[in-house]
Scaffold this active site. Structure first.
Site, PDB file in Angstrom:
ATOM      1  N   HIS A  76      -6.710  -5.017  -5.808  1.00  0.00           N
ATOM      2  CA  HIS A  76      -5.742  -3.916  -5.864  1.00  0.00           C
ATOM      3  C   HIS A  76      -4.531  -4.420  -6.654  1.00  0.00           C
ATOM      4  O   HIS A  76      -4.211  -5.612  -6.608  1.00  0.00           O
ATOM      5  CB  HIS A  76      -5.346  -3.591  -4.420  1.00  0.00           C
ATOM      6  CG  HIS A  76      -4.460  -2.392  -4.255  1.00  0.00           C
ATOM      7  ND1 HIS A  76      -3.110  -2.419  -4.500  1.00  0.00           N
ATOM      8  CD2 HIS A  76      -4.738  -1.130  -3.840  1.00  0.00           C
ATOM      9  CE1 HIS A  76      -2.593  -1.227  -4.242  1.00  0.00           C
ATOM     10  NE2 HIS A  76      -3.561  -0.424  -3.843  1.00  0.00           N
ATOM     11  N   ASP A  85      -5.910 -10.597   0.869  1.00  0.00           N
ATOM     12  CA  ASP A  85      -5.412  -9.238   0.992  1.00  0.00           C
ATOM     13  C   ASP A  85      -6.334  -8.544   1.992  1.00  0.00           C
ATOM     14  O   ASP A  85      -7.459  -8.170   1.663  1.00  0.00           O
ATOM     15  CB  ASP A  85      -5.451  -8.560  -0.383  1.00  0.00           C
ATOM     16  CG  ASP A  85      -5.153  -7.072  -0.293  1.00  0.00           C
ATOM     17  OD1 ASP A  85      -4.998  -6.559   0.826  1.00  0.00           O
ATOM     18  OD2 ASP A  85      -5.090  -6.429  -1.354  1.00  0.00           O
ATOM     19  N   GLN A 115      -7.668  -3.620   3.752  1.00  0.00           N
ATOM     20  CA  GLN A 115      -8.831  -2.820   4.135  1.00  0.00           C
ATOM     21  C   GLN A 115      -9.633  -3.505   5.245  1.00  0.00           C
ATOM     22  O   GLN A 115     -10.061  -2.864   6.198  1.00  0.00           O
ATOM     23  CB  GLN A 115      -9.744  -2.570   2.922  1.00  0.00           C
ATOM     24  CG  GLN A 115      -9.092  -1.797   1.798  1.00  0.00           C
ATOM     25  CD  GLN A 115      -8.772  -0.346   2.165  1.00  0.00           C
ATOM     26  OE1 GLN A 115      -9.370   0.231   3.070  1.00  0.00           O
ATOM     27  NE2 GLN A 115      -7.815   0.224   1.469  1.00  0.00           N
ATOM     28  N   LYS A 127      -2.712   1.848   7.287  1.00  0.00           N
ATOM     29  CA  LYS A 127      -4.167   2.022   7.189  1.00  0.00           C
ATOM     30  C   LYS A 127      -4.840   1.690   8.526  1.00  0.00           C
ATOM     31  O   LYS A 127      -5.993   2.014   8.755  1.00  0.00           O
ATOM     32  CB  LYS A 127      -4.738   1.122   6.089  1.00  0.00           C
ATOM     33  CG  LYS A 127      -4.200   1.446   4.694  1.00  0.00           C
ATOM     34  CD  LYS A 127      -4.749   0.484   3.675  1.00  0.00           C
ATOM     35  CE  LYS A 127      -3.907   0.406   2.427  1.00  0.00           C
ATOM     36  NZ  LYS A 127      -4.105   1.508   1.506  1.00  0.00           N
ATOM     37  N   CYS A 149      -5.478   2.157  -7.922  1.00  0.00           N
ATOM     38  CA  CYS A 149      -4.650   0.948  -8.141  1.00  0.00           C
ATOM     39  C   CYS A 149      -5.537  -0.258  -8.409  1.00  0.00           C
ATOM     40  O   CYS A 149      -5.286  -1.356  -7.876  1.00  0.00           O
ATOM     41  CB  CYS A 149      -3.733   0.667  -6.956  1.00  0.00           C
ATOM     42  SG  CYS A 149      -2.520   1.948  -6.689  1.00  0.00           S
TER      43      CYS A 149
HETATM   44  N1  PMP Z   1      -4.514  -3.987  -1.038  1.00  0.00           N
HETATM   45  C1  PMP Z   1      -5.491  -3.113  -0.814  1.00  0.00           C
HETATM   46  C2  PMP Z   1      -6.914  -3.585  -0.841  1.00  0.00           C
HETATM   47  C3  PMP Z   1      -5.172  -1.784  -0.571  1.00  0.00           C
HETATM   48  O1  PMP Z   1      -6.149  -0.895  -0.352  1.00  0.00           O
HETATM   49  C4  PMP Z   1      -3.817  -1.380  -0.549  1.00  0.00           C
HETATM   50  C5  PMP Z   1      -3.416   0.052  -0.296  1.00  0.00           C
HETATM   51  N2  PMP Z   1      -4.088   0.981  -1.110  1.00  0.00           N
HETATM   52  C6  PMP Z   1      -2.839  -2.342  -0.782  1.00  0.00           C
HETATM   53  C7  PMP Z   1      -3.227  -3.634  -1.022  1.00  0.00           C
HETATM   54  C8  PMP Z   1      -1.394  -2.005  -0.772  1.00  0.00           C
HETATM   55  O2  PMP Z   1      -0.955  -1.653   0.479  1.00  0.00           O
HETATM   56  P1  PMP Z   1       0.426  -0.877   0.673  1.00  0.00           P
HETATM   57  O3  PMP Z   1       0.430   0.233  -0.354  1.00  0.00           O
HETATM   58  O4  PMP Z   1       0.330  -0.371   2.047  1.00  0.00           O
HETATM   59  O5  PMP Z   1       1.517  -1.846   0.466  1.00  0.00           O
END
Ligand code: PMP
Length: 404
Positions: free
Chosen positions: A121, A198, A201, A224, A362
């Site tokens: 991401h 990270d 998920q 999430k 993203c």
């Molecule tokens: N890493 C992953 C794998 C994600 O899915 C997300 C959220 N889409 C993020 C990082 C970023 O998280 P946040 O937008 O809550 O800071």
């Protein structure tokens, strides 16, 4: 014990609503999950009964709120097998990665290497790009195989004496791939690198034990995980947090301030400058309590059953391309529909009450890897039902007919 999805659904007020006159089928939980009453009520209760700023009061409400905030930290720590001093509250997963990248980056030289992967991401790409742009750090990209797995041989081949940091997704938000975090950590450590996962998920779908993985840093978001927005978690090994320079400056993160010098508070407070996300921490603590009362393996199996049901329901669809079919993947379905832009697919699905995400998620390097500019994504949560899985298959089949 049977997994009682109807009882779970009843705890989520928003799932009762309709969209365009149809029952809501919410398949966008990988972007943000809906909130159970336990979370909503914990935050409301705090605001109605026991709210003040934390850590600086001598009055009852300040003390009660500080206790609740620190109790939330202990809940997070217990949830991932960490010590409470190893849990930093941030405003999200993104901020947590930025904190680590800035801190570790301060010790990196031009030519030092950071290994990330094609499936990251942007939250786990851009903070490392900053180090490339500003300090001449070299980014190495682990390849993703055609079925959406991390290429472990390629990962091994990228590790070398200049590798200082390995930063990888524990579970891809696009592919659903679950990476073998423990093996990755071992390989990174053998190369002498620090490893960050990270977990935005993964934490939602599987029990995570940071000590078992031997992660140096592990990050995730609250929203999430059925908790509120505005809160994220950075786990860091105690000795590594102690060695990390502060990220933001302000109140609460200092020990002393004079005109000539400052001394810093110990972690985790060193990394929590200013008024922290108090209500959000309390809400996240409630989400963790709520999740902990659940058979999480049964929940993951339930989500997987829904995924399989959709895949089976669409097995004859020659107009559908699925991105990400790695062994053991989680319940995220990314796909394209021949002849249709993903945004159009999502908008038409919305007319049927079905909420999916569409775009690059993203993850632009991953989109490029799979030769697409965008995809649609249906992500399954523990509150989704078989009936909803069927409704999605039906709505997607009707949607495709617009483009046939
Ligand atoms: N890493 C992953 C794998 C994600 O899915 C997300 C959220 N889409 C993020 C990082 C970023 O998280 P946040 O937008 O809550 O800071």
């Amino acid at each position: 014990m049977a997994f009682d999805v109807e009882a779970i659904r009843a705890e989520f007020p928003i799932l009762q609503r309709q969209v365009h006159g149809k029952p809501l089928v919410y398949l966008d939980s990988a972007a943000s999950a809906q909130k159970p009453r336990a979370v909503i009520e914990a935050m409301t209760r705090a605001m109605e009964h026991s709210y003040a700023n934390v850590h600086r009061g001598l009055h009852t409400l300040a003390n009660e709120t500080t206790d609740a905030y620190e109790a939330a930290r202990r809940k997070v720590a217990a949830f991932i097998g960490a010590d409470e001093g190893e849990i930093v509250f941030t405003k999200g997963g993104t901020e947590a990665v930025n904190l680590v990248a800035a801190g570790l980056g301060a010790g990196l030289e031009p030519g030092d290497e950071v290994v990330i992967s094609e499936m990251e991401h942007h939250a786990n790409i851009v903070p490392w790009h900053f180090l490339r742009e500003r300090q001449g750090v070299v980014l190495k990209w682990v390849r993703v195989t055609d079925d959406g797995a991390l290429d472990l041989d390629h990962f091994q081949s990228l590790l070398g004496p200049r590798t200082k940091v390995v930063a990888l997704s524990h579970m891809s938000n696009v592919l659903g791939t679950i990476n073998p975090a423990k093996d990755l950590a071992r390989m990174a450590h053998e190369a002498g690198a620090r490893v960050l996962f990270d977990g935005c998920q993964a934490i939602v779908h599987k029990p995570v034990d940071v000590k078992d993985i031997d992660a140096d840093f592990y990050v995730f978001s609250g929203h999430k995980l059925y908790g509120p927005t505005g809160i994220g978690i950075l786990y860091g090994k105690a000795e590594l947090l102690r060695a990390l320079p502060p990220y933001q400056g302000g109140g609460e993160m200092i020990a002393t301030v004079s005109m000539d010098e400052i001394t810093y508070a110990d972690p985790p407070h060193r990394f929590e400058a200013g008024t922290p996300p108090i209500l959000e921490a309390i809400g996240l603590g409630a989400a963790i309590d709520w999740l902990s009362g659940m058979d999480r393996l049964a929940a993951a199996e339930h989500e997987h059953r829904l995924y399989r049901r959709v895949r089976d329901g669409l097995s004859g669809a020659n107009w559908l391309k699925v991105i990400g079919e790695a062994e053991g993947k989680g319940a995220i379905l990314s796909f394209t529909v021949d002849g249709a832009h993903a945004h159009d697919v999502a908008q038409i699905l919305d007319r049927y009450g079905v909420a999916v995400r569409a775009g690059t998620h993203c993850a632009e390097p991953l989109m490029r890897r799979f030769g697409v500019t965008s995809s649609a994504r249906a992500s399954f949560a523990l509150y989704n039902t078989e009936h909803e899985a069927d409704a999605f298959v039906d709505a997607l089949t009707k949607t495709q007919a617009f483009f046939a």
